[in-house]
Motif scaffolding. Sequence first.
Motif, mmCIF file in Angstrom:
data_model
loop_
_atom_site.group_PDB
_atom_site.id
_atom_site.type_symbol
_atom_site.label_atom_id
_atom_site.label_comp_id
_atom_site.label_asym_id
_atom_site.label_seq_id
_atom_site.Cartn_x
_atom_site.Cartn_y
_atom_site.Cartn_z
ATOM 1 N N THR A 195 0.869 -1.188 0.000
ATOM 2 C CA THR A 195 0.000 0.000 0.000
ATOM 3 C C THR A 195 0.901 1.232 0.000
ATOM 4 O OG1 THR A 195 -0.120 0.195 2.414
ATOM 5 C CG2 THR A 195 -1.815 -1.157 1.334
ATOM 6 N N ALA A 255 -9.692 5.235 2.871
ATOM 7 C CA ALA A 255 -9.117 4.117 3.639
ATOM 8 C C ALA A 255 -9.954 2.843 3.503
ATOM 9 C CB ALA A 255 -9.004 4.515 5.108
ATOM 10 N N ARG A 256 -11.285 3.001 3.536
ATOM 11 C CA ARG A 256 -12.125 1.798 3.461
ATOM 12 C C ARG A 256 -11.982 1.095 2.111
ATOM 13 N NH1 ARG A 256 -18.019 2.798 5.691
ATOM 14 N NH2 ARG A 256 -17.769 4.718 4.512
ATOM 15 N N HIS A 259 -8.716 -0.697 2.255
ATOM 16 C CA HIS A 259 -8.911 -1.893 3.072
ATOM 17 C C HIS A 259 -9.550 -3.002 2.226
ATOM 18 C CE1 HIS A 259 -11.175 -4.131 6.369
ATOM 19 N NE2 HIS A 259 -9.912 -4.354 6.604
ATOM 20 N N GLN A 263 -8.050 -6.647 1.254
ATOM 21 C CA GLN A 263 -8.757 -7.896 1.607
ATOM 22 C C GLN A 263 -8.971 -8.778 0.379
ATOM 23 O OE1 GLN A 263 -9.519 -8.877 4.761
ATOM 24 N NE2 GLN A 263 -8.430 -7.042 5.384
ATOM 25 N N VAL A 278 -2.356 5.954 6.042
ATOM 26 C CA VAL A 278 -3.819 5.786 6.012
ATOM 27 C C VAL A 278 -4.451 6.699 7.064
ATOM 28 C CG1 VAL A 278 -5.685 4.069 6.184
ATOM 29 C CG2 VAL A 278 -3.390 3.346 5.471
ATOM 30 N N ASN A 305 -11.311 4.545 11.124
ATOM 31 C CA ASN A 305 -11.204 3.723 9.914
ATOM 32 C C ASN A 305 -10.670 2.346 10.300
ATOM 33 O OD1 ASN A 305 -12.056 5.108 7.618
ATOM 34 N ND2 ASN A 305 -10.213 6.378 7.592
ATOM 35 N N PRO A 306 -10.886 1.337 9.477
ATOM 36 C CA PRO A 306 -10.284 0.029 9.782
ATOM 37 C C PRO A 306 -8.762 0.144 9.771
ATOM 38 C CG PRO A 306 -11.256 0.045 7.568
ATOM 39 C CD PRO A 306 -11.651 1.331 8.223
ATOM 40 N N ASP A 307 -8.097 -0.605 10.640
ATOM 41 C CA ASP A 307 -6.628 -0.663 10.613
ATOM 42 C C ASP A 307 -6.262 -1.785 9.636
ATOM 43 O OD1 ASP A 307 -3.913 -1.295 11.090
ATOM 44 O OD2 ASP A 307 -4.024 -0.200 12.983
ATOM 45 N N ILE A 308 -5.802 -1.388 8.464
ATOM 46 C CA ILE A 308 -5.566 -2.356 7.376
ATOM 47 C C ILE A 308 -4.468 -3.346 7.771
ATOM 48 C CG2 ILE A 308 -4.884 -2.592 4.949
ATOM 49 C CD1 ILE A 308 -5.951 0.349 4.596
ATOM 50 N N SER A 311 -5.562 -5.767 10.371
ATOM 51 C CA SER A 311 -6.497 -6.767 9.845
ATOM 52 C C SER A 311 -5.750 -7.863 9.077
ATOM 53 C CB SER A 311 -7.562 -6.107 8.955
ATOM 54 O OG SER A 311 -6.992 -5.735 7.716
#
Length: 405
Positions: A195, A255-256, A259, A263, A278, A305-308, A311
């Motif tokens: 990223t 960010a999403r 993410h 994924q 991010v 935000n999600p922590d990429i 995750s």
Amino acid sequence: MTDALYNKHVVVGITGGIAAYKIPDLVRRLRERGAEVRVVLTANATQFITPLTLQAVSGHTVHCDLLDPAAESGMGHIELARWADIVCVAPASANFLARLAHGFGDDLLTTLCLATTAQIVVAPAMNQQMWQNSRTQANLAILQQHSIAIIGPAIGDQACGDTGPGRLVDPADIVAQLADSLSARTLEGISVLITAGPTWEAIDPVRGLTNHSSGKMGYATAAAAANAGAKVTLISGPTALAPPAEVTLVPVTAAREMHGAVQDRIDHCDIFIAVAAVADYRPVRKARQKIKKNESRMTLELIRNPDILASVTARRNAPFTVGFAAETSDLKAHATHKLRRKRIDLIAANAVGDGIAFGSDTNALTLIDNNGAIEIGPAPKLELARTLIAEIAERYHAKASAQDS
Ligand code: PMT
């Protein structure tokens, strides 16, 4: 271990610039490391340095003309192009970079570059204003798209009296980078997901939350991984950069989205490197219309935000994972905390703020894993990325063979 330059065939091309006087030192250093060197001079280069000097240091006839019957009956331009394991043009003038970018073949050096399948490396040297000129920068972007590696330039005092980027990188550092380029492809066949860049968290159709990441560190890491033989996918937030050659670019904005893109691809990657800056938070709501300035104050409600990276490491079959840490204080302590908290294999920590790391062409990293810490740089980001990739490859292979046994 055998020196990567030992018995290698290096064509050194010299173009017209004051830094040409440093090239006999470059040739001498290459020969000391066991390389065989042939030198090609452009017509302008002969104004700055004599063929005789380069013949003396290289131990071979120097090549100057495309249409020289005597030279063509010996090692002509096609033979030289085939003979080369690597072609290094130093100093590379703005004029030469432009001609190379646009595929000219009007002298021996440009023709040789068109005819070779060897890696071409250029070390630019010119006045800082010429270097920063948008047309020179556009030519460099084209060269990068054609997998031509660029070393430097260094920043500092110039022969013309200016100060800034445009000095030839020190010959010792050029030799080190040529050795790197010729060394084994340490990530051959390995899938690497990276990223890079900032994310953009929209507030309304024209405003958003973002940061100063230019993407340079992430793109350099992608280029270095591809050069090491990896199959590279680069998931990038908005930047002004062209993707490196042989890298699959997946552009994202928020960010999403980044993410989701990670994924979708994480199951098929062996190494994940999170260089992106991010945004930790995004506005709870994005206004559909441009927000009017009716009030003297406004409150923006944010949500995490999600922590990429976290995750990825939380997965049962997590790939070898490398995180970055951007810190303004207590670099090692904060980075070590992130390494443990996010259960990362390796963390690359950089000091940020006051124009350092974010947006700049150079950087310095502290690499921390469970065995300790090492410092790399300061150096141009591409050079730093090559060292980073070598360090990652070593640890990745060690972990893989420990898991196999
Ligand atoms: O792009 P450049 O201008 O070249 O600048 C390079 C850089 C300074 C952006 C780069 O070297 C760098 O430090 N990148 C990480 C920046 C960052 O966001 O650091 P952090 O300490 O906030 O995050 C730690 C790690 O978690 C990072 O690997 C980050 O990618 C990851 N992260 C963070 C938040 C989040 N929601 N998801 C994540 O994956």
